[in-house]
Write an enzyme that holds these catalytic residues in place. Sequence first.
Site, short mmCIF file in Angstrom:
data_model
loop_
_atom_site.label_atom_id
_atom_site.label_comp_id
_atom_site.label_asym_id
_atom_site.label_seq_id
_atom_site.Cartn_x
_atom_site.Cartn_y
_atom_site.Cartn_z
CD GLU A 273 2.45 11.60 -1.12
OE1 GLU A 273 2.73 12.42 -0.22
OE2 GLU A 273 2.05 11.93 -2.24
N PRO A 274 4.91 8.41 2.66
CG PRO A 274 7.24 8.39 2.45
CD PRO A 274 5.99 8.70 1.70
CB SER B 133 -6.54 5.44 5.45
OG SER B 133 -6.14 4.10 5.67
CB THR C 254 0.07 -3.78 -4.72
OG1 THR C 254 -0.29 -3.57 -3.35
CG2 THR C 254 -0.11 -5.26 -5.06
CG ASP D 106 -16.93 5.04 -6.51
OD1 ASP D 106 -16.69 5.01 -5.29
OD2 ASP D 106 -17.40 6.05 -7.08
NE ARG E 36 -12.25 2.75 -0.72
CZ ARG E 36 -12.36 4.05 -0.45
NH1 ARG E 36 -13.46 4.69 -0.78
NH2 ARG E 36 -11.37 4.69 0.14
CD GLU F 174 -7.40 0.11 -3.45
OE1 GLU F 174 -8.21 0.72 -4.15
OE2 GLU F 174 -6.18 0.29 -3.52
N GLY F 175 -8.22 1.68 1.72
CA GLY F 175 -8.98 2.34 2.78
C GLY F 175 -9.25 1.40 3.93
#
Length: 405
Positions: free
Chosen positions: A139-140, A144, A170, A256, A259, A382-383
């Site tokens: 979100e804005p 992460s 995406t 899980d 990633r 994804e982090g």
Amino acid sequence: MAINLELPKKFAMNIDQARQAAHEVFRPISRKYDLAEHDYPVELDTLAALYDGLAAAGQAGAGAAGGRGDEAKERPEGIVVNGGNMQSIINSMEASYGDVGLMLSMPYQGLGNAAIAAVATDEQLERFGKVWAAMAITEPSFGSDSAAVTATATLDGDEYVINGEKIFVTAGSRATHIVVWASVDRSLGRAAIKSFVVPREHPGVTVVRLEEKLGIRASDTAVIRFEDCRIPAGNLLGSPEVDVKKGFGGVMQTFDNTRPMVAAMAVGVARASLEELRQILEENGIEIDYDRPAIDQHAAAAEFIRLESDFEASYLLTMRAGWMADNKEPNSLEASMSKAKAGRTVTDVTNKAVELASTFGYSERTLLEKWARDSKILDIFEGTQQIQQLIIARRVLDKSSAELR
């Protein structure tokens, strides 16, 4: 269990198909759609139809069902499998070797599909297993920190009403459905964050804009707003119960699955760059000799050997994380390890490839400069690298998120 990372024979056709697509479909149009950002790659429709046919025949990891293959079946204790997660990882590696932006644009292969596979019930898999799903988390107000979700999903009778804005989605303007993270009760904190399947063309869903990006330009990245968007209560993935003791664990199972897939994308791009760099070095008389110490070789050859060793480590970590998921072993630590290593490695490999190829690598005569641009996002989404290292530290030291920030 002992892990055997030799690829099983049952994946041979799958691997051949993915490699053929990378070489004959993705590579020839890679530069075209990098320059024509936001144009939909129509060439992918035929490929998607082929993948769907393979999935129906049990040969490909298409759609959400691709995340649940042989591992979902009952099997004798001690028997290991290489199932849907490993298959999806191989697909991601091979396709990203061709073009990672195009891979992310493939119909029915979205990150939201992996999210559905991670937490959906069997009944939900029946309904959503064949949709094309994007994933909307960020979100804005945050990057992460997925626990900082402010979007809300309020239960009203037999429907949830979703409100909020998501960024960096995406395939957000192309996918048929969106997996949205929202809180069902913000007073309960992160434990109340759930994921919901929302059709993209649905009242209350607005694609606000598409981003202009450094890399993966073939893939659309959208800002999406949800305003009083009503969906059936059954579109909440998994259990609607808020378990404060379990906390954020349920919805985080998504990562899980996803990633290792992003790690696989990074491995594919790194391999493409290494192969191109090796060819350039050899054409310029620089031999890479594995029987001689690196210190006794040309500096470029020594650097290539270093990069290749990091690539091999990334590959093995990624395969291990997928194998563990298929064999129902907790893989949160390994998923983050694969993502951290592969994300760091692909940026190193692609940037060094540009550097070692000099002006040739910086030009558009090869795809090296494009791969360097594409690679950066693989260390972010994804982090980020920092988030993965924090998760790894928590798992290794057995610390909670409150104890180790």
